[in-house]
Design a protein around this motif. Structure first.
Motif, PDB file in Angstrom:
ATOM      1  N   ILE A 600      11.709  84.832 -28.960  1.00 12.91           N
ATOM      2  CA  ILE A 600      10.667  84.962 -29.984  1.00 12.91           C
ATOM      3  C   ILE A 600       9.470  84.073 -29.647  1.00 12.91           C
ATOM      4  O   ILE A 600       8.311  84.474 -29.829  1.00 12.91           O
ATOM      5  CB  ILE A 600      11.242  84.637 -31.376  1.00 12.91           C
ATOM      6  N   SER A 601       9.729  82.887 -29.120  1.00 14.91           N
ATOM      7  CA  SER A 601       8.623  82.010 -28.692  1.00 14.91           C
ATOM      8  C   SER A 601       7.803  82.681 -27.600  1.00 14.91           C
ATOM      9  O   SER A 601       6.565  82.616 -27.601  1.00 14.91           O
ATOM     10  CB  SER A 601       9.173  80.674 -28.184  1.00 14.91           C
ATOM     11  N   PHE A 602       8.488  83.324 -26.662  1.00 12.11           N
ATOM     12  CA  PHE A 602       7.767  84.055 -25.618  1.00 12.11           C
ATOM     13  C   PHE A 602       6.939  85.183 -26.222  1.00 12.11           C
ATOM     14  O   PHE A 602       5.760  85.360 -25.877  1.00 12.11           O
ATOM     15  CB  PHE A 602       8.738  84.616 -24.580  1.00 12.11           C
ATOM     16  N   LEU A 603       7.532  85.951 -27.120  1.00  9.83           N
ATOM     17  CA  LEU A 603       6.811  87.063 -27.743  1.00  9.83           C
ATOM     18  C   LEU A 603       5.557  86.563 -28.460  1.00  9.83           C
ATOM     19  O   LEU A 603       4.493  87.188 -28.388  1.00  9.83           O
ATOM     20  CB  LEU A 603       7.723  87.796 -28.720  1.00  9.83           C
ATOM     21  N   LYS A 604       5.660  85.432 -29.120  1.00 10.54           N
ATOM     22  CA  LYS A 604       4.503  84.878 -29.827  1.00 10.54           C
ATOM     23  C   LYS A 604       3.428  84.405 -28.848  1.00 10.54           C
ATOM     24  O   LYS A 604       2.237  84.399 -29.187  1.00 10.54           O
ATOM     25  CB  LYS A 604       4.950  83.732 -30.733  1.00 10.54           C
ATOM     26  N   SER A 605       3.843  84.045 -27.633  1.00  3.96           N
ATOM     27  CA  SER A 605       2.867  83.598 -26.627  1.00  3.96           C
ATOM     28  C   SER A 605       2.031  84.752 -26.088  1.00  3.96           C
ATOM     29  O   SER A 605       1.064  84.535 -25.355  1.00  3.96           O
ATOM     30  CB  SER A 605       3.581  82.900 -25.466  1.00  3.96           C
ATOM     31  N   LEU A 606       2.390  85.984 -26.446  1.00  5.20           N
ATOM     32  CA  LEU A 606       1.641  87.169 -26.015  1.00  5.20           C
ATOM     33  C   LEU A 606       0.544  87.542 -27.012  1.00  5.20           C
ATOM     34  O   LEU A 606      -0.030  88.620 -26.933  1.00  5.20           O
ATOM     35  CB  LEU A 606       2.600  88.357 -25.840  1.00  5.20           C
ATOM     36  N   THR A 607       0.251  86.653 -27.943  1.00  9.35           N
ATOM     37  CA  THR A 607      -0.770  86.933 -28.955  1.00  9.35           C
ATOM     38  C   THR A 607      -2.168  86.688 -28.396  1.00  9.35           C
ATOM     39  O   THR A 607      -2.453  85.621 -27.854  1.00  9.35           O
ATOM     40  CB  THR A 607      -0.554  86.049 -30.198  1.00  9.35           C
ATOM     41  N   ASP A 608      -3.024  87.683 -28.525  1.00  7.63           N
ATOM     42  CA  ASP A 608      -4.423  87.569 -28.085  1.00  7.63           C
ATOM     43  C   ASP A 608      -5.273  88.529 -28.903  1.00  7.63           C
ATOM     44  O   ASP A 608      -5.220  89.740 -28.698  1.00  7.63           O
ATOM     45  CB  ASP A 608      -4.554  87.899 -26.598  1.00  7.63           C
ATOM     46  N   ILE A 609      -6.034  87.982 -29.819  1.00  4.48           N
ATOM     47  CA  ILE A 609      -6.925  88.817 -30.635  1.00  4.48           C
ATOM     48  C   ILE A 609      -8.387  88.456 -30.364  1.00  4.48           C
ATOM     49  O   ILE A 609      -9.252  88.614 -31.223  1.00  4.48           O
ATOM     50  CB  ILE A 609      -6.597  88.677 -32.136  1.00  4.48           C
ATOM     51  N   SER A 610      -8.648  87.980 -29.149  1.00  5.27           N
ATOM     52  CA  SER A 610     -10.014  87.573 -28.798  1.00  5.27           C
ATOM     53  C   SER A 610     -10.995  88.737 -28.843  1.00  5.27           C
ATOM     54  O   SER A 610     -12.201  88.536 -28.995  1.00  5.27           O
ATOM     55  CB  SER A 610     -10.029  86.937 -27.405  1.00  5.27           C
ATOM     56  N   VAL A 611     -10.491  89.964 -28.718  1.00  5.71           N
ATOM     57  CA  VAL A 611     -11.366  91.135 -28.741  1.00  5.71           C
ATOM     58  C   VAL A 611     -11.861  91.434 -30.155  1.00  5.71           C
ATOM     59  O   VAL A 611     -12.859  92.139 -30.338  1.00  5.71           O
ATOM     60  CB  VAL A 611     -10.631  92.367 -28.162  1.00  5.71           C
ATOM     61  N   ILE A 612     -11.168  90.884 -31.156  1.00  2.00           N
ATOM     62  CA  ILE A 612     -11.537  91.150 -32.547  1.00  2.00           C
ATOM     63  C   ILE A 612     -12.709  90.265 -32.946  1.00  2.00           C
ATOM     64  O   ILE A 612     -12.686  89.050 -32.753  1.00  2.00           O
ATOM     65  CB  ILE A 612     -10.339  90.894 -33.486  1.00  2.00           C
TER      66      ILE A 612
END
Length: 613
Positions: A600-612
């Protein structure tokens, strides 16, 4: 006359030879005469012939299962030495006849679909390494006979070919992607789990073939040899499938070699296979923002796209006038602050008090797919937009009325003229504009991406461990393929997989009941109306998953802990439910609470909303 003792002559000769050998400068493995491409093809041919013979003997109960397994391993290893060319030059043939996934497919036969059984080395790996392979001994013998014929058919052509350096470099880079995404994850060896051994053999093959090139410089060959030597050492140091450090292997060996070969390609013989694959050969990292070409998946050409078209698409995306009741827009179900989902179990309908059938998936990286919607009923982004506009539960819009309305709006006349050089609004222009905007919603700048690319120095140990479990013991990456972490299948990235998991109607219920949604089986495409797609759904990306709860097509799972628990138990079948053709292995994963937490920690590290914005 003085005569030397014969024994003394021999001793002098040996000593002289020894001195001569010791005076030769040490060089890389390239100084040894390597096997030729033809030797590799012949070796695979001989090993597959041996497999065919042993399988026939196994059918007659004349050899043991262990002997059959050893012979299969030899055949697979020999194939891996030459897979670099076969899979690159004839990818469809390799994926369907030689080493395709053990998944049933369909083909159209008149107005009805026909189920096509899989064949090749992956299927044999699963059968021969099963608990009791003798139960399938007739099938194994038939498949090995077919494999022999299929291989010999293509090998005779390839033996006469002389691949250029351009092809060698491009094929080597694609093989690196295959090693990282399919070999070391276990996807390629579903029964034996010999992926690490095969990765080592593939790397040695790349090394030998590059060593024969007369165009690649000695300096570059030396660098390549050093990286491959390091990669093989990493495998040899820890060849335990569950414990192998895949992140270290990626960042210290696979990605640096991928980049180095890319630089050589630019120097020597820049080439492209863009028409055959979404892979971008000009990318310098498997986790680069431009690793895949998004335009491969749309009807929109890159030359046709523009900031003006994207801005028009964005305006249409947020405009409620596209819906019949003038209250819904695309953003109603795809809110930017929720990674373009809506946070609901199933999305709102235009009918008061009613919801649509399924959960709203993220639009971030949505372009990177061969098919769209959970039941994969749309074939490109443009079709996806039209399905929403027509759907009676969603926009429920008549296109003629919509076009008339937009053509009468002065603001749209200006924006359409900027995007298309003409103010006229058309159905195709609306679809292209929306596709342009959704295509722009790309998300490959998460902390994990930046760590792999060397843009940041540190990432948590829990993230590292979680990635290694995701790619190994947890078997997550055999369906959620890197780097999109979706069902987009590497290394060509031209097919999107759907899976049958046995998702529950309510994971909190005392008695588990499978969800009733029929999925792909009922998507309206006649060629796919087959039992093998019953309750089959698109494998969506897990990027930004921390923002996109609830989960699965029915939105029944509220937390990532619930999702991981479901997989850890082997899906619906693992819980004892009768799930027809479940593609998820039903054996429990036996992940500990700590391992689940790390994933789950790895999955959360895939967060990127910089395009928003």
């Amino acid at each position: 006359m003085f005569k030397l003792n014969p024994v003394l002559i021999v001793l002098i000769t040996i000593c002289t030879a020894s001195l001569f050998v010791n005076c030769i400068p040490r060089s890389s493995s390239y100084s040894k005469k390597p096997l030729t491409i033809k030797d590799f093809y012949n070796d695979a041919e001989n090993k597959i012939e041996a497999l065919n013979s042993v399988a026939a003997a196994f059918q007659r109960d004349n050899v043991s299962a262990d002997s059959l397994q050893r012979t299969l391993t030899n055949a697979r290893n020999a194939y891996k030495k030459i897979e670099i060319y076969i899979a690159y030059l004839y990818p469809k043939y390799a994926n369907t006849r030689l080493n395709g996934a053990p998944l049933l497919k369909t083909k159209k036969s008149g107005n009805q679909p026909t189920v096509v059984p899989p064949e090749g080395l992956q299927v044999l790996d699963e059968l021969i390494y099963a608990d009791n392979p003798s139960l399938d001994k007739v099938k194994i013998a038939a498949l090995t006979k077919k494999l022999k014929a299929n291989y010999n058919s293509i090998a005779q052509t390839l033996k006469r070919s002389k691949p250029s350096t351009k092809i060698l470099i491009s094929a080597s880079r694609m093989q690196l992607v295959r090693i990282f995404t399919l070999s070391i994850t276990g996807f390629d060896t579903p029964g034996s789990a010999n992926g690490l051994e095969e990765a080592s053999i593939s790397l040695q093959s790349i090394n030998q073939l590059i060593g024969q090139s007369t165009i690649i410089s000695r300096r570059n060959k030396s660098e390549i040899n050093n990286i491959i030597t390091r990669a093989i050492a990493q495998i040899n140091e820890n060849n335990s499938f569950d414990n192998f450090d895949r992140l270290k292997f990626l960042t210290q060996s696979i990605d640096p070699l991928y980049k180095l070969l890319g630089n050589i390609s630019e120097e020597k013989s820049k080439g492209s296979i863009k028409k055959a694959t979404a892979w971008n050969p000009n990318s310098k990292s498997i986790f680069a923002t431009n690793f895949l070409n998004p335009y491969f998946f749309t009807q929109l050409n890159e030359e046709e796209d523009s900031p003006a078209l994207r801005q028009l698409g964005e305006a249409l995306f947020y405009d409620t006038s596209l819906s019949n009741n003038k209250e819904m827009s695309c953003a109603t179900c795809h809110k930017p602050e929720l990674a373009f989902t809506d946070g609901l179990k199933t999305s709102m309908s235009n009918i008061d008090g009613k919801n649509v059938l399924r959960n709203s998936p993220t639009l971030l990286n949505a372009v990177y797919a061969e098919r769209f919607f959970y039941d994969v009923r749309a074939f490109n982004l443009e079709q996806q937009a039209e399905h929403v506009i027509f759907n009676s539960d969603e926009f429920d819009t008549d296109y003629s009325q919509l076009l008339a309305s937009l053509n009468n709006m002065p603001s749209y006349k200006d924006t359409f003229k900027k995007a298309f050089d003409t103010p006229t609004v058309s159905r195709q222009k609306i679809a292209s504009a929306l596709a342009s905007y959704v295509l722009s919603l790309q998300s490959f700048n998460s902390p994990f991406d930046k760590y792999v690319r060397g843009e940041i120095d540190q990432i948590g140990d829990d993230v590292k461990n979680g990635f290694n479990i995701f790619m190994g013991k947890g078997a997550c990456a055999t369906c959620h393929f890197a780097p999109t972490f979706s069902g987009l299948v590497p290394p060509l990235f031209i097919d999107s997989e759907t899976e049958i998991l046995g998702v529950l109607e309510n994971p909190d219920a005392t008695t588990p009941i499978i969800d009733t949604d029929e999925g792909r089986w009922k998507n309206g495409i006649n060629a796919e109306a087959a039992w093998i797609y019953e309750k089959s759904f698109k494998t969506t990306t897990v990027r930004n998953i921390d923002l996109t709860a609830p989960y699965f097509h029915n939105g029944a799972y509220n937390t990532l802990e619930q999702v991981l628990d479901f997989y850890n138990k082997g899906g619906g079948a693992g819980m004892g439910l009768n799930v027809v053709n479940q593609t998820l292995p039903d054996a429990p994963l036996a992940l500990s609470e700590k391992e689940i937490s790390d994933v789950i920690s790895f999955l959360k590290s895939l967060t990127d909303i910089s395009v928003i914005k």
